[in-house]
Structures are given as C-alpha cells and as structure tokens.
Motif scaffolding. Structure first.
Motif, PDB file in Angstrom:
ATOM      1  N   LYS A   1       0.823  -1.205   0.058  1.00  0.00           N
ATOM      2  CA  LYS A   1      -0.097  -0.272  -0.223  1.00  0.00           C
ATOM      3  C   LYS A   1       1.158   1.314  -0.023  1.00  0.00           C
ATOM      4  CE  LYS A   1      -0.446   0.408   5.086  1.00  0.00           C
ATOM      5  NZ  LYS A   1       0.650  -0.394   5.446  1.00  0.00           N
ATOM      6  N   THR A   2       0.192   2.351  -0.510  1.00  0.00           N
ATOM      7  CA  THR A   2       0.745   3.560  -0.365  1.00  0.00           C
ATOM      8  C   THR A   2       0.245   4.547   0.398  1.00  0.00           C
ATOM      9  OG1 THR A   2       1.756   3.083  -2.614  1.00  0.00           O
ATOM     10  CG2 THR A   2       1.867   5.559  -1.882  1.00  0.00           C
ATOM     11  N   ASP A   3       0.663   5.357   1.273  1.00  0.00           N
ATOM     12  CA  ASP A   3      -0.038   6.180   2.303  1.00  0.00           C
ATOM     13  C   ASP A   3       0.522   7.716   2.006  1.00  0.00           C
ATOM     14  OD1 ASP A   3      -1.795   4.875   3.686  1.00  0.00           O
ATOM     15  OD2 ASP A   3      -0.348   3.975   4.904  1.00  0.00           O
TER      16      ASP A   3
ATOM     17  N   ARG B   1      -5.562  12.993   4.076  1.00  0.00           N
ATOM     18  CA  ARG B   1      -4.678  11.922   3.989  1.00  0.00           C
ATOM     19  C   ARG B   1      -5.279  10.893   2.854  1.00  0.00           C
ATOM     20  NH1 ARG B   1      -5.097   9.377   9.877  1.00  0.00           N
ATOM     21  NH2 ARG B   1      -4.043   7.573   8.790  1.00  0.00           N
TER      22      ARG B   1
ATOM     23  N   ARG C   1      -4.697   6.925   0.743  1.00  0.00           N
ATOM     24  CA  ARG C   1      -4.166   5.706   0.350  1.00  0.00           C
ATOM     25  C   ARG C   1      -4.292   5.118  -1.009  1.00  0.00           C
ATOM     26  NH1 ARG C   1      -4.353   1.146   5.040  1.00  0.00           N
ATOM     27  NH2 ARG C   1      -2.677   2.446   5.836  1.00  0.00           N
TER      28      ARG C   1
ATOM     29  N   ILE D   1       3.545   5.854   8.033  1.00  0.00           N
ATOM     30  CA  ILE D   1       3.195   7.133   7.347  1.00  0.00           C
ATOM     31  C   ILE D   1       3.450   8.348   8.347  1.00  0.00           C
ATOM     32  CG2 ILE D   1       0.544   7.072   7.764  1.00  0.00           C
ATOM     33  CD1 ILE D   1       2.430   9.058   4.870  1.00  0.00           C
TER      34      ILE D   1
ATOM     35  N   GLY E   1     -10.727   8.481   0.829  1.00  0.00           N
ATOM     36  CA  GLY E   1      -9.219   8.300   1.055  1.00  0.00           C
ATOM     37  C   GLY E   1      -8.630   9.523   1.458  1.00  0.00           C
TER      38      GLY E   1
END
Length: 337
Positions: free
Chosen positions: A18-20, A33, A35, A301, A334
């Motif tokens: 995953k990428t935050d 924020r 994701r 994160i 998101g």
C-alpha cells in the motif's frame, strides 16, 4: 519552525502492499490523507511509480482545494520501498523534481520512516519485515544500509520469501524429496488446486502470479503453531534473519553494549506473533543485552510525516500536534479533512 508561509508539506510512505499520503500544515496539523495500492518501481518503473504517487497526492489536495506544485507545496518527503541503492534514490529524486511537485524534495527508503516513528532522535536500528525485509541504522551521523535485493544481496525473508519457501516445501513433500508437511494442504487449499503439480504449472505459466505466494505467510505461522516441523523451521529461520540484520547493524556501529532502540515493523512483525517475536528478542538480546526492542502501533506514514516536518525544521509543538492529530479516521474517499 522554518519560514514556509502558507505552503503545505506532503509526506509519502510507499510500501509493497500500500501507499499512504498525508498533507500537513506547517504547524503539524493534518489536513488530508490518502491511501492507494502498492508502490513498486521494480514493477511499474520509476516513471509509473511516480505517476501513481502523484495521483494519490492530487486526490488528497483536491479534498482541501489545493494544488500540487511549488506555489502550494513547500516540501515533499517520500519514503519508498525499493529505493535502496544510491542510483535508485537519485533517479527517484530526479523523477519527482521533474514533475515540479514542490520547492524541495526528500527521498529515501521507507525503513527510515519506521525508525523515526519510534525513535524521537531518529537514531537507532529499524528492521522492516512485510512483503520483503530490510534494515537501516543511524547513529551520530553514521548510517548503515543494506541493498535488500533478495538472494543476490544475501537476503532471505519477508512474506513473499516465506510463501515461496512454503511452496518449495509442498513440492518436495509431493515428490518425495522432502519431509511430509501440513504446508502441502495449506497451499493447495489456498489456491484451490487439486494437486501440487497443477499448482506448479499454474505458477510457472503465470496463470497464478508468483507474487500471490506472499498470501501464504499467515498460514505458515498457523501451521507452525499447530506443530508442523517444516513450518516451524521456516519461522525460526525468519526470526534468525530479522535478528541478523539488527545484530549486523549494531556491530558495524559498535553499539552492541549500548541502550539503543531497535524498531521492528512491517506487516509480519506488527502482527506481534509470539513464536516469531520471542525468538527475535532472544537472539538480539543475546548479543546486545541493553537494546530496547520497540514495536510501534502507529503506521509508518506518521514516521514519514515526522521526517517531513524535520526537513522544514518544524518545532516540537508541530511534531506534538501531528502525533495528537494523526488518529483522525480515513474517509471512504481516502482523505481526512
């Protein structure tokens, strides 16, 4: 705090699964924020990985009516899996700078975000064990890194390698080269295959992506807990690899007698599995008895965001505000407002 006016700060934690993204005001207030899916320059290429991150940042900024670019963004700090070697970091910096996201940019490996998450001074050792495995260590201006490129750089471990090893054990069980193991049943049931040869063929021809073998790692731990010897040996090997990273870093820094924080994270270590954790703790403390093992509950994160504030010389009030405000829930879109 550094003089940044109304410009915002963006932090990115890009992992294999995953990428935050988080957008901050200069005073540490969390404004948005987001994701997205896993970040992998080895799969997407540098350009594709940067484009995927850019879209996530755009989405978060749109939620607060701001734009990506130096007019609105003072600094972007991106801590990314797969950014291990010097040329990988320089290539990623160049790719981000070319997109003109912000006035200044920091790029480094995501393991540094894990370290900052639990080490107030940003010093100590961090070992991440998720889909892959890696380690960094920082002390008194010295930094220890590992290439983390798999077998060619001496690495074994992480969810993918654990799943591959489970498949190997099942294949050797099936053809008589290895011991009987409950992992054979585990892999067949997980992938809904009638026999091991059928599964081997589907993996070989790409009908089942080999990356999906990482899905087996929780079941390896379950099989070990149920008494399967082969699975237990894999768990012990993984514990040894995690501890070996930390011990090697401590020895290279001459810190085996110091009260140094060792931060342990990633999806596998964050699960706090007793069979794994106990072995890791025992192996590390046998060499470094004064070390303090830390298992942060906060997501990496947050560590990336703290490093972003460090980069603009934010004061302690800003970092305190960031930590206290970071528990805001992620909205379905998101973003957090």
């Amino acid at each position: 705090m550094g003089e940044v006016g109304s410009r915002l700060i963006v932090a990115v934690d890009g992992g294999n699964s995953k990428t935050d993204v988080v957008v901050l005001a200069p005073d540490g207030t969390v404004l948005a924020r987001g994701r997205g899916g896993g970040y992998s320059p080895h799969v997407l290429g540098t350009t594709g990985a940067v484009a995927a991150i850019e879209e996530l940042i755009h989405e978060a900024l749109r939620s607060i009516d701001r734009d990506l670019g130096p007019a609105d963004i003072e600094h972007v700090a991106a801590f990314l899996a797969g950014v291990d070697l010097v040329h990988e970091r320089s290539d990623m910096v160049a790719a981000i700078v070319a997109r003109n996201w912000s006035r200044t940019v920091t790029v480094d490996n995501d393991t540094f975000a894990l370290l900052r998450l639990a080490s107030l001074a940003g010093t100590g050792v961090a070992v991440v064990c998720g889909a892959g495995i890696n380690c960094v260590a920082v002390d008194d201006g010295r930094t220890i890194r590992f290439p983390s490129l798999g077998p060619i750089s001496g690495d074994w471990g992480g969810g993918l390698q654990l799943g591959v090893s489970a498949m190997t054990a099942a294949a050797r069980d099936a053809d008589g080269r290895g011991p009987r193991t409950a992992l054979t049943r585990v892999v067949l049931e997980h992938f809904h295959q009638p026999d091991v040869l059928a599964l081997i063929e589907r993996l070989h021809f790409g009908e089942i992506p080999r990356e999906r073998l990482a899905e087996l790692s929780p079941q390896v731990f379950a099989a070990a807990a149920a008494g399967d010897q082969v699975a237990d040996e894999l768990v012990s090997r993984l514990a040894g690899e995690i501890a070996s990273f930390a011990i090697a870093a401590l020895r290279r820094l001459g810190l085996t007698s110091a009260a140094v924080p060792i931060v342990l994270g990633g999806s596998i270590l964050s699960a706090r599995l007793p069979a794994l954790e106990d072995q890791v703790r025992r192996r590390i403390l046998a060499v470094a008895p004064n070390a303090e093992l830390l298992f942060p509950a906060d997501p990496p994160i947050l560590g990336a965001a703290l490093l972003a504030l460090d980069a603009v010389r934010a004061d302690s009030a800003a970092t305190d505000r960031l930590r206290s405000g970071f528990a805001a829930p992620v909205l379905a879109s998101g973003a957090v407002r």
